[in-house]
Scaffold this motif. Structure first.
Motif, PDB file in Angstrom:
ATOM      1  N   PRO A   1       0.398 -13.250   0.531  1.00 17.40           N
ATOM      2  CA  PRO A   1       0.614 -11.896   1.018  1.00 17.40           C
ATOM      3  C   PRO A   1       0.501 -10.881  -0.104  1.00 17.40           C
ATOM      4  O   PRO A   1       1.046 -11.091  -1.185  1.00 17.40           O
ATOM      5  N   CYS A   2      -0.263  -9.815   0.123  1.00 20.76           N
ATOM      6  CA  CYS A   2      -0.382  -8.758  -0.876  1.00 20.76           C
ATOM      7  C   CYS A   2       0.754  -7.766  -0.674  1.00 20.76           C
ATOM      8  O   CYS A   2       1.427  -7.357  -1.592  1.00 20.76           O
ATOM      9  N   ILE A   3       0.919  -7.357   0.594  1.00 23.88           N
ATOM     10  CA  ILE A   3       2.052  -6.502   0.945  1.00 23.88           C
ATOM     11  C   ILE A   3       2.800  -7.279   2.024  1.00 23.88           C
ATOM     12  O   ILE A   3       2.239  -7.575   3.079  1.00 23.88           O
ATOM     13  N   ALA A   4       4.032  -7.704   1.756  1.00 27.38           N
ATOM     14  CA  ALA A   4       4.689  -8.669   2.632  1.00 27.38           C
ATOM     15  C   ALA A   4       5.613  -8.036   3.658  1.00 27.38           C
ATOM     16  O   ALA A   4       6.179  -6.976   3.449  1.00 27.38           O
ATOM     17  N   ASN A   5       5.735  -8.702   4.804  1.00 24.69           N
ATOM     18  CA  ASN A   5       6.702  -8.334   5.836  1.00 24.69           C
ATOM     19  C   ASN A   5       7.128  -9.625   6.508  1.00 24.69           C
ATOM     20  O   ASN A   5       6.297 -10.360   7.044  1.00 24.69           O
ATOM     21  N   SER A   6       8.421  -9.928   6.486  1.00 22.23           N
ATOM     22  CA  SER A   6       8.890 -11.235   6.934  1.00 22.23           C
ATOM     23  C   SER A   6       8.778 -11.446   8.439  1.00 22.23           C
ATOM     24  O   SER A   6       8.846 -12.556   8.932  1.00 22.23           O
ATOM     25  N   ASN A   7       8.609 -10.355   9.204  1.00 26.27           N
ATOM     26  CA  ASN A   7       8.545 -10.462  10.660  1.00 26.27           C
ATOM     27  C   ASN A   7       7.200 -10.956  11.182  1.00 26.27           C
ATOM     28  O   ASN A   7       7.022 -11.058  12.378  1.00 26.27           O
ATOM     29  N   VAL A   8       6.325 -11.232  10.291  1.00 21.41           N
ATOM     30  CA  VAL A   8       4.929 -11.457  10.678  1.00 21.41           C
ATOM     31  C   VAL A   8       4.521 -12.909  10.447  1.00 21.41           C
ATOM     32  O   VAL A   8       4.944 -13.516   9.468  1.00 21.41           O
ATOM     33  N   SER A   9       3.737 -13.471  11.367  1.00 21.78           N
ATOM     34  CA  SER A   9       3.164 -14.793  11.086  1.00 21.78           C
ATOM     35  C   SER A   9       1.659 -14.740  11.343  1.00 21.78           C
ATOM     36  O   SER A   9       1.199 -14.182  12.339  1.00 21.78           O
ATOM     37  N   ILE A  10       0.888 -15.296  10.385  1.00 17.24           N
ATOM     38  CA  ILE A  10      -0.577 -15.304  10.517  1.00 17.24           C
ATOM     39  C   ILE A  10      -1.072 -16.737  10.283  1.00 17.24           C
ATOM     40  O   ILE A  10      -0.662 -17.381   9.313  1.00 17.24           O
ATOM     41  N   ASN A  11      -1.940 -17.178  11.182  1.00 14.60           N
ATOM     42  CA  ASN A  11      -2.440 -18.549  11.088  1.00 14.60           C
ATOM     43  C   ASN A  11      -3.976 -18.554  11.153  1.00 14.60           C
ATOM     44  O   ASN A  11      -4.559 -17.880  11.995  1.00 14.60           O
TER      45      ASN A  11
END
Lengths: 262, 307
Positions: A22-32
């Motif tokens: 992650p370059c700019i992170a947000n914990s609410n997000v999931s990417i697969n």
């Protein structure tokens, strides 16, 4: 056995190194991203990569696929004597990515990527690529035209893509929604490493970004042929001509048998 | 399902389609004694194969097709090995000189323009001359005029004065060994400058300047093309890595079969009929080249060199 072991090691290596950064992170997000490794076998005819995940309901997704940049030389066509179309010179695009694909959701158009001041910050899309790529020699008033022709050539090959409505959403629970983006990998893409950047926006402002490497690699017979052609060129050429001669002779013998002693 | 990945071309192609293209081009090769690169390379480029890979892999498949075609014509007694070898020696010296010449020409600038224009003009001249000469030949046969012994031309008298006269039994001609070497050299220089195999130039040279019978011309031309393409394939594989063996193999499966049928068709056609058909083919290639020069290209940029 050894080949299978090597493929397994390659796959393991890529999977370990391919975890999204992650370059700019947000914990609410999931990417697969699936698959992260594409293998080119004898009957390979392109592949598909699917980027999907879960994001806040008010977020938008922009997906970008990019290959390494190289200095690439092209021949320019032009008019000679006013009537004939011929090569009239050459131009080099510096650090030009071999592959450049941008996939947008319905709410963002291609033109907005360059016209909207907030979306311009993303630095994605053909206009942004043009602004960040230098060419030599650069003749006055020619730059725009050359990039227009470059994009035409690359999109015809399927190596450059700018696609609207390519990211779709489905409602999920707890104020979240699911997104899907299917990336078609044309068979013309060269084996190598590529980067998928998934950018999440809220009110057109970037709040989360992930870079995920993917690998395209040859296996089996294509890998054997490439190895022989590039590492033992002369031997490869001799073998290729010998097999062609044998095939020609064989066909001659077969046909002689068929027509009965001509 | 019917796709095969080509590792050197970096593309995937339909097996049946490529086989059919090979069959068609092999047929032409067997009939006329030409390599067929003029047709095959643009077809492969239309399928998305890079030009350099298309040309080099085509050379590889021509090795197979011309082996098959030479064998078929040899059985029919249509190959003049003595003539073929002398033309090959000249051709080898000529292509080596041509490669150096093209470097000098490019250094002078605008060489591509001069080359293309002279190629179009030469194809037009050769095709047109062959066409009308063959039509006249057919008309004379129909008129069934009593043959009058021809007066010896200045060219024939000059040829007889050259040293080292020898008989070429298969072709039924007699002249100096230097003539085929010189003409082979001339075709070799042109082929190297224009970047083509030379079959189109060699066939008319054999017919009109070496006065060989048309059927022997086809067989001998194929014999010569075989060696030229072996050389090109090995050179391209060693220096540019542009030979896609998978592509060549698929093409030659079709072209070796096509060449056999072509040789049979060639045998059934008369010399003048063969010349007319070849002349039409040469003129079609000229028209195609002319169109590519006159019509604006769809995209004004093209990859340079080995893409």
């Amino acid at each position: 056995m050894l080949k299978r072991l090597m493929i397994t090691l390659i796959l393991m290596g890529v999977c370990l190194s391919a975890r999204s950064a992650p370059c700019i992170a947000n914990s609410n997000v999931s990417i697969n991203i699936e698959p992260r490794v594409i293998t080119i076998g004898a009957n390979y005819n392109g592949a598909q990569i699917v980027v999907k995940g879960s994001i806040p309901m008010d977020a938008e997704v922009v997906v970008q696929v990019k290959g390494d940049g190289h200095d690439t030389e092209f021949l320019k066509k032009g008019h000679v004597l006013g009537v004939l179309w011929m090569n009239t010179g050459s131009v080099t695009f510096h650090n030009l990515p071999q592959v450049y694909m941008v996939y947008l959701p319905e709410s963002i158009s291609i033109s907005q990527l360059s016209s909207d001041p907030q979306l311009r910050q993303l630095k994605t899309g053909f206009v942004s690529l043009e602004q960040n790529t230098s060419i030599t020699p650069e003749e006055k008033g020619e730059r725009g035209f050359l990039f227009q022709e470059l994009f035409k050539l690359k999109t015809t090959e399927g190596l450059y893509v700018e696609q609207e409505k390519a990211v779709t959403y489905q409602p999920a629970n707890d104020g979240m929604k699911a997104f899907t983006c299917a990336i078609n990998i044309p068979c013309k893409i060269k084996p190598g490493s590529y980067t998928i950047t998934t950018s999440l926006l809220k009110n057109k402002t970037l709040f989360h970004s992930e870079e995920s490497p993917i690998k395209i690699t040859e296996i089996g017979f294509p890998a054997f042929i490439t190895g022989l052609a590039f590492q033992h060129g002369t031997l490869y050429g001799v073998l290729a001509t010998l097999i062609a001669i044998i095939a020609g002779l064989l066909m001659g013998v077969l046909f002689k048998g068929g027509k009965g002693g001509h | 399902m019917w796709h095969l990945y080509l590792p050197i071309a970096g593309s995937s192609i339909n097996i049946i389609f490529i086989f059919t293209i090979g069959l068609g081009v092999g047929l032409l090769s067997g009939i006329f004694g030409v390599g067929g690169g003029f047709l095959m390379t643009p077809l492969l480029m239309m399928l998305g194969i890079p030009p350099t890979v298309a040309a080099a892999s085509d050379s590889n498949q021509i090795v197979g097709a011309s082996t098959s075609g030479t064998l078929a014509h040899y059985r029919m007694g249509n190959v003049d090995f003595k003539m073929g070898l002398l033309l090959l020696i000249g051709g080898f010296l000529g292509s080596t000189t041509g490669v150096q010449l093209i470097k000098t020409l490019r250094g002078l600038g605008n060489a591509d323009f001069l080359i293309t224009i002279s190629y179009v003009l030469m194809l037009g001249f050769v095709g047109g001359y062959m066409f009308f000469e063959s039509i006249q030949g057919l008309q004379k046969k129909r008129a069934a005029t009593i043959s009058v012994p021809k007066k010896e031309s200045g060219y024939a008298r000059l040829m007889k004065k050259l040293p080292y006269q020898t008989v070429f039994e298969k072709s039924g001609v007699e002249f100096s060994i230097f003539l085929p070497i010189f003409l082979g050299f001339f075709v070799g220089v042109l082929a190297a400058i224009m970047g083509v195999g030379g079959g189109f130039i060699m066939v008319p040279v054999m017919v009109y300047l070496l006065r060989m019978p048309m059927h022997v011309v086809v067989g001998t031309s194929l014999f010569q093309i075989l060696f030229t393409c072996i050389n090109v394939t090995i050179m391209q594989a060693a220096t540019n890595h542009t030979v896609d063996f998978m592509l060549a193999l698929l093409l030659l499966l079709g072209s070796t079969i096509g060449a056999q049928f072509g040789a049979k068709i060639s045998k059934k056609l008369g010399g003048d009929q063969l010349k007319i058909l070849l002349a039409i083919l040469v003129l079609l290639v000229m028209v195609k080249m002319l169109f590519s020069l006159l019509l604006p290209p769809d995209i004004m940029l093209a990859y340079k060199g080995g893409h």
